[in-house]
Design a protein around this motif. Structure first.
Motif, PDB file in Angstrom:
ATOM      1  N   MET A 189       0.647  -1.195   0.204  1.00  0.00           N
ATOM      2  CA  MET A 189      -0.021   0.102  -0.139  1.00  0.00           C
ATOM      3  C   MET A 189       0.775   1.294   0.009  1.00  0.00           C
ATOM      4  SD  MET A 189      -2.839   0.995   2.690  1.00  0.00           S
ATOM      5  CE  MET A 189      -3.940  -0.441   2.255  1.00  0.00           C
ATOM      6  N   PHE A 190       0.644   2.168  -0.990  1.00  0.00           N
ATOM      7  CA  PHE A 190       1.534   3.331  -0.870  1.00  0.00           C
ATOM      8  C   PHE A 190       0.909   4.427  -0.349  1.00  0.00           C
ATOM      9  CE2 PHE A 190       4.779   5.749  -2.395  1.00  0.00           C
ATOM     10  CZ  PHE A 190       4.360   6.892  -3.259  1.00  0.00           C
TER      11      PHE A 190
ATOM     12  N   ASN B 212       1.425   7.712  -0.071  1.00  0.00           N
ATOM     13  CA  ASN B 212       1.034   8.975  -0.520  1.00  0.00           C
ATOM     14  C   ASN B 212       0.201   9.121  -1.463  1.00  0.00           C
ATOM     15  OD1 ASN B 212       2.838  10.006   1.209  1.00  0.00           O
ATOM     16  ND2 ASN B 212       3.477  11.581  -0.231  1.00  0.00           N
ATOM     17  N   LYS B 213      -1.071   8.138  -1.495  1.00  0.00           N
ATOM     18  CA  LYS B 213      -2.134   8.333  -2.370  1.00  0.00           C
ATOM     19  C   LYS B 213      -3.380   8.278  -1.619  1.00  0.00           C
ATOM     20  CE  LYS B 213       0.022   5.414  -6.066  1.00  0.00           C
ATOM     21  NZ  LYS B 213      -0.263   4.015  -6.811  1.00  0.00           N
ATOM     22  N   PHE B 214      -4.180   9.339  -1.896  1.00  0.00           N
ATOM     23  CA  PHE B 214      -5.407   9.549  -1.200  1.00  0.00           C
ATOM     24  C   PHE B 214      -6.776   9.461  -2.129  1.00  0.00           C
ATOM     25  CE2 PHE B 214      -8.548  11.036   1.558  1.00  0.00           C
ATOM     26  CZ  PHE B 214      -8.397  12.142   1.861  1.00  0.00           C
ATOM     27  N   LEU B 215      -7.411   8.353  -1.725  1.00  0.00           N
ATOM     28  CA  LEU B 215      -8.620   8.281  -2.869  1.00  0.00           C
ATOM     29  C   LEU B 215      -9.943   8.834  -2.208  1.00  0.00           C
ATOM     30  CD1 LEU B 215     -10.254   6.458  -4.875  1.00  0.00           C
ATOM     31  CD2 LEU B 215     -10.304   4.564  -3.207  1.00  0.00           C
TER      32      LEU B 215
ATOM     33  N   GLN C 133      -7.903  -1.767  -5.206  1.00  0.00           N
ATOM     34  CA  GLN C 133      -6.965  -2.717  -5.883  1.00  0.00           C
ATOM     35  C   GLN C 133      -6.166  -1.869  -7.076  1.00  0.00           C
ATOM     36  OE1 GLN C 133      -8.455  -6.145  -7.861  1.00  0.00           O
ATOM     37  NE2 GLN C 133      -6.300  -7.285  -7.663  1.00  0.00           N
ATOM     38  N   LYS C 134      -6.712  -0.800  -7.639  1.00  0.00           N
ATOM     39  CA  LYS C 134      -6.117  -0.117  -8.618  1.00  0.00           C
ATOM     40  C   LYS C 134      -5.196   0.905  -8.108  1.00  0.00           C
ATOM     41  CE  LYS C 134      -7.239   3.247 -12.236  1.00  0.00           C
ATOM     42  NZ  LYS C 134      -6.293   2.841 -13.426  1.00  0.00           N
ATOM     43  N   VAL C 135      -5.667   1.661  -7.188  1.00  0.00           N
ATOM     44  CA  VAL C 135      -4.948   2.695  -6.591  1.00  0.00           C
ATOM     45  C   VAL C 135      -4.015   2.417  -5.372  1.00  0.00           C
ATOM     46  CG1 VAL C 135      -5.255   5.110  -5.508  1.00  0.00           C
ATOM     47  CG2 VAL C 135      -7.017   4.331  -7.364  1.00  0.00           C
ATOM     48  N   GLU C 136      -4.590   1.429  -4.618  1.00  0.00           N
ATOM     49  CA  GLU C 136      -3.645   1.075  -3.404  1.00  0.00           C
ATOM     50  C   GLU C 136      -3.172   2.327  -2.472  1.00  0.00           C
ATOM     51  OE1 GLU C 136      -1.145  -2.975  -4.728  1.00  0.00           O
ATOM     52  OE2 GLU C 136      -0.137  -0.989  -4.800  1.00  0.00           O
ATOM     53  N   PRO C 137      -4.467   2.906  -2.039  1.00  0.00           N
ATOM     54  CA  PRO C 137      -4.463   4.061  -1.562  1.00  0.00           C
ATOM     55  C   PRO C 137      -3.864   4.013   0.175  1.00  0.00           C
ATOM     56  CG  PRO C 137      -6.581   3.437  -1.122  1.00  0.00           C
ATOM     57  CD  PRO C 137      -5.912   2.689  -2.250  1.00  0.00           C
ATOM     58  N   GLY C 138      -3.314   5.226   0.694  1.00  0.00           N
ATOM     59  CA  GLY C 138      -2.703   5.238   1.975  1.00  0.00           C
ATOM     60  C   GLY C 138      -4.009   6.016   2.837  1.00  0.00           C
ATOM     61  N   TYR C 139      -4.693   6.775   2.162  1.00  0.00           N
ATOM     62  CA  TYR C 139      -5.679   7.514   2.767  1.00  0.00           C
ATOM     63  C   TYR C 139      -7.007   7.489   1.978  1.00  0.00           C
ATOM     64  CZ  TYR C 139      -1.546   9.743   4.440  1.00  0.00           C
ATOM     65  OH  TYR C 139      -0.148  10.011   4.913  1.00  0.00           O
ATOM     66  N   ILE C 140      -8.176   7.507   2.710  1.00  0.00           N
ATOM     67  CA  ILE C 140      -9.472   7.496   1.779  1.00  0.00           C
ATOM     68  C   ILE C 140     -10.432   8.238   2.602  1.00  0.00           C
ATOM     69  CG2 ILE C 140     -11.184   5.749   0.784  1.00  0.00           C
ATOM     70  CD1 ILE C 140      -9.333   3.413   1.288  1.00  0.00           C
TER      71      ILE C 140
ATOM     72  N   MET D  44     -17.282  -1.591  -6.685  1.00  0.00           N
ATOM     73  CA  MET D  44     -16.489  -0.611  -7.300  1.00  0.00           C
ATOM     74  C   MET D  44     -15.341  -0.346  -6.212  1.00  0.00           C
ATOM     75  SD  MET D  44     -16.132   0.528 -10.247  1.00  0.00           S
ATOM     76  CE  MET D  44     -15.519   2.159 -11.058  1.00  0.00           C
ATOM     77  N   LEU D  45     -15.690  -0.284  -5.144  1.00  0.00           N
ATOM     78  CA  LEU D  45     -14.771   0.280  -4.084  1.00  0.00           C
ATOM     79  C   LEU D  45     -13.627  -0.668  -4.111  1.00  0.00           C
ATOM     80  CD1 LEU D  45     -13.869   2.229  -1.771  1.00  0.00           C
ATOM     81  CD2 LEU D  45     -15.445   0.852  -0.409  1.00  0.00           C
ATOM     82  N   PHE D  46     -13.847  -2.066  -4.021  1.00  0.00           N
ATOM     83  CA  PHE D  46     -12.857  -2.974  -4.106  1.00  0.00           C
ATOM     84  C   PHE D  46     -11.827  -2.994  -5.360  1.00  0.00           C
ATOM     85  CE2 PHE D  46     -13.329  -4.743  -0.131  1.00  0.00           C
ATOM     86  CZ  PHE D  46     -14.267  -5.369   0.183  1.00  0.00           C
TER      87      PHE D  46
END
Length: 883
Positions: A1-2, A4-7, A48-55, A42-44
């Motif tokens: 999980m990365f 620095n990605k915010f979904l 899987q596509k984004v691998e966010p650290g924040y949501i 759709m959330l799952f």
């Protein structure tokens, strides 16, 4: 999980699309679930596509928003939400709660506005946002750090838009989307636009003229049919653009960090999926967890009965007699090991205890609340250094024992710490999460069975994670640095740091007085009183009344953010006063007033919490208070350090700070001869770099040259670009680029090091420190240039900053051990970045100075010397350099 990605998800948009895309679904009791099911699927997919650290998920709250004040018919033609969909909103929010995803909604604002505000906050922290929505209005938010995932074909597919994608689709830049809406309107939102101008014409006009305002200004040059329409509907077009503009300053009083995603609560999530009869989703998770019986029914499901969840369970033995307690002591003494689970709180101590002597051995539950002798048995086992202890969270166990005036020696394995080391970007590191991830087991969440299952899983995870650390060559880092540091940090937290409340009160009073003076001066310069904290009122004063140049506008009016005010500061004295007011107001509310509430009423000290398994680089962080974020660049912020004092009258505060440690590590890792020689010869590295870059003798280096060279030196460590350097040192981009090129010409070894580290990271997928700490870099191969560049900068910085973290941790462990072995009264009380702070009795000072310098400067042997600056004083602020 990365991390620095915010979904950021448009909850209303996605649930509406799911409702209309998925055929009606109901549970056996008639509950309609199609929208929740479609949304969750759709959330799952996007996780899987984004691998966010924040949501975060944003929802509308109510039908009336601030836009209705400008246009009462806004969204007037929208149909009411069908009751079959309305009933699913609470169900969706329950699913999101068990996914441990936060939701946001606010009266008077739409979900779009909340999303825009979140993306702006994320941009300010260099976090990349992914906005999932079905609404094309969100395309206006696209930027180098914001991408939009636009659902299509219901919710089965999505299109990803970056800046290039918006240009390819529309031939305009993202901010121009609102200009197009101003002309063509939006039937779905009942935004009128200009009658007779559709999307094709609007696109052409904006592509040719740039903005709605420019189209209006140039309307005399347009064909008659368009000129007349624009003349007649000019005000309507301007209003339409305003209605279509997303407000990115919603008053939410939030920080990005509170949306850090810890991963799902799997047992709770499985429970709600079972109740909603989402059997496919349940099977997907249970198959992952290794529990599906492959028969098509859920594990534990009786014929025709309700679905049940299958959770992991083990046999255990309740202990009630003195003989049994003796048996346990003999068992752990014989095995030399105790797998230990203590439950409770730091405030109340141990409430439940379970242990086994070895993996697969009998698991004992001890009645510590009912029997004092059970607590004694646990304490004796923990205190015996010959018995190796395996725990889920060693520091928490130390705290629980501390509440009973007991301690622990012989910590042999900390599960959460090992999992962090194996993947520092992984935020799902509770024992429940790790059991599911590594052992495919779903743990029970409460009761005796839960404690017993946790003990069994602890032992099995310890064996597995140990082997993984050996395979990844991180066992030395774990056993020599991270694991011993657990006790060091626990001691520092328990010791705390003394504070001087009168000084804190005085600072609060003085800062309050300065704020009041600034307020009165701002009112005098404005010629009236107004709410300085209101962007609308402040904008009215600055731009309407005082007629200062407008730098930027928002959907609700003039922008008065920090960047705007800093640019306006030379224009009028009031702007500098407002900036100073904001700084002092935040300083007082967040730090000065905040510290009062953190003083422990019993000890009279502040006991910060150090976090060892949070940052991706390996650096420590802290909370309550966050010591790393005290604003020391502000003079008043630095004064806060005066509050931190020794615990005993007559004691002194000693600070030990690594000098330019990251640049020294860069010299060592790059092997660049010029850089290595500069440090080995004891030269001022910034003056030396200035001399090299500007081609002058060192004695001719001016302060301005040195300052620019300093920015280059530290910028190189963080992979700075010519654009970033030009912004930092206020020169043209071309000049900044020339500085960087000159630097690399003189320090060619550094350039080779940077290229080598990027190539290694591309090849391996991770970067490593001097002690083999890993940080995985999934974005370094990303096709998006902006994201890939961030991955490359991280590949450069991680080995350097992570090695600095390793070095100071090594020093902390060795100094702590030495203080203990010598039975010294000196305490290591704080760690901030590259600095250690000690509380020292004056009689121990001669020994401590030499000890601290020796262990810090020799923590790890490099090709250049590590240098530590020692300072001494009566508090953390009033310290002076020690020879």
């Amino acid at each position: 999980m990365f991390m620095n990605k915010f979904l950021i998800i448009d909850g209303n948009s996605l649930i509406h699309r799911a409702f209309h895309a998925i055929p009606p679904l109901t549970t056996s009791d008639g509950t309609i679930t199609n929208a929740v099911y479609g949304f969750t699927n759709m959330l799952f997919k996007v996780l899987q596509k984004v691998e966010p650290g924040y949501i975060a998920v944003a929802f509308d709250k109510g039908k009336i928003t601030f836009r209705h004040a400008s246009y009462a018919d806004y969204k007037a033609k929208r149909k009411a939400t069908p009751p079959e969909l309305r009933s699913q909103f609470p169900l969706l929010k329950e699913v999101l709660r068990h996914m441990r995803i936060q939701t946001l909604e606010l009266e008077n604002y739409e979900a779009d506005d909340i999303i825009g505000t979140l993306t702006k906050l994320a941009e300010g922290e260099d976090i990349e946002s992914f906005v999932l929505t079905g609404d094309r209005d969100a395309l206006q938010l696209v930027s180098p750090r914001v991408r939009v995932l636009l659902t299509k074909k219901g919710i089965t597919e999505m299109e990803e838009y970056d800046e290039g994608g918006v240009w390819d689709r529309y031939g305009v830049n993202p901010p121009q989307i609102i200009d197009i809406k101003g002309l063509m309107g939006d039937a779905s939102d009942n935004i009128p636009g200009v009658p007779g101008i559709g999307e094709k014409t609007a696109l052409r006009l904006i592509q040719e003229h740039g903005s709605l305002e420019d189209v209006i200004a140039d309307r005399e040059k347009l064909p008659t049919r368009w000129r007349n329409k624009l003349t007649e509907h000019q005000d309507q077009a301007v209003l339409s653009k305003k209605l279509a503009t997303i407000d990115r300053q919603v008053p939410l009083n939030i920080e990005v960090q509170q949306f850090k995603w810890p991963g799902p609560d799997y047992p709770a999530l499985l429970d709600i999926f079972s109740k909603l009869e989402f059997k496919t989703l349940v099977h997907n998770i249970m198959d992952k967890a290794g529990h599906s019986d492959k028969t098509g029914k859920l594990p534990g499901q009786a014929a025709g009965g309700p679905d049940k969840l299958d959770t992991y369970s083990v046999d255990y033995q309740r202990v009630s007699s003195a003989e049994e307690l003796l048996q346990i002591r003999k068992a752990v003494s014989t095995s030399g090991q105790a797998v230990l689970e203590l439950l409770g709180t730091r405030e109340t101590g141990i409430s439940q205890a379970a242990l086994s002597a070895a993996v697969g051995d009998i698991i004992y539950l001890l009645p510590v609340k009912e029997k004092a002798e059970a607590l004694d048995a646990i304490a004796d086992i923990c205190a015996d250094p010959q018995i190796k202890k395996i725990c889920a969270d060693g520091k928490e166990v130390l705290w629980l024992l501390h509440r009973h005036n007991r301690t622990m020696q012989g910590l042999a394995f900390d599960i959460q710490l090992a999992a962090y080391l194996l993947n520092p970007s992984l935020s799902q590191n509770t024992l429940t999460d790790l059991a599911l991830q590594y052992l495919q087991l779903v743990l029970p969440t409460e009761g005796e069975a839960a404690a017993a299952a946790r003990v069994d899983v602890l032992g099995r995870l310890a064996q597995l994670l140990h082997q993984k650390m050996v395979e990844t060559d991180m066992d030395r880092l774990y056993y020599d640095v991270e694991l011993p540091l657990v006790a060091v940090l626990a001691d520092m937290e328990m010791e705390g740091v003394a504070v001087n409340p009168p000084i804190l009160s005085s600072m609060a009073e003085e800062t309050g007085r300065q704020i009041d003076l600034l307020v009165q001066e701002i009112y005098r310069l404005a010629g009236e009183q107004f709410n300085i904290n209101s962007p609308k009122q402040l904008g009215d004063i600055l731009f309407n009344k005082m007629e200062l140049p407008v730098i930027k506008k928002t959907k609700t009016g003039f922008s008065t953010d920090a960047s705007v005010l800093e640019e306006l500061a030379p224009s009028h004295d009031i702007v500098a006063k407002i900036l100073a007011y904001r700084q002092l107001a935040k300083l007082k509310s967040t730090y000065i007033d905040g510290l009062f509430g953190l003083i422990n009423p019993t000890s009279g000290r502040i006991h910060t919490t150090f976090h060892q398994n949070v940052t991706a680089t390996g650096r420590l962080s802290s909370s309550n208070p966050n010591l790393q974020n005290i604003p020391i660049r502000l003079a008043e912020g630095r004064l806060i350090r005066r509050v931190f004092v020794p615990c005993q009258p007559g004691n002194l505060i000693l600070t030990a700070d690594y000098s330019q440690i990251e640049l020294r590590i860069l010299a060592h890792m790059s092997g660049d001869l010029n850089l290595v020689n500069a440090f080995n010869e004891g030269q001022d590295i910034h003056s030396r770099t200035a001399a090299e870059v500007f081609g002058v003798p060192m004695e001719q280096v001016t302060p301005e040259m040195r300052g620019r060279a300093k920015a280059v030196n530290f910028g190189i460590v963080y992979g700075i670009s010519d654009f970033g350097l030009s912004r930092d040192i206020k020169v043209s981009r071309a000049e900044a680029g020339q500085y960087i090129r000159s630097y690399f010409e003189r320090y060619s070894g550094v350039k080779e090091f940077i290229d080598r580290k990027i190539a290694e990271a591309r090849d391996k997928g991770y970067a490593t420190t001097l002690l083999n700490r890993r940080r995985y870099l999934p974005d370094i191969l990303n096709r998006n240039r902006v994201i890939r560049a961030f991955g490359e900068r991280t590949a450069i910085n991680t080995p350097i900053q992570g090695s600095a973290a390793d070095i100071i941790k090594l020093a902390m462990v060795r100094i702590h051990n030495e203080l203990k072995s010598r039975h010294m009264a000196t305490k290591m009380i704080l760690q901030v970045h590259d600095e250690l702070i000690f509380d020292v009795p004056p009689e121990e000072l001669p020994v401590i100075k030499d000890m601290v310098r020796e262990y810090m400067e020799n923590a790890l042997q490099l090709d250049v010397p590590l240098v530590v600056d020692l300072k001494l004083g009566p508090n953390w602020y009033d310290v002076r350099k020690v020879p």
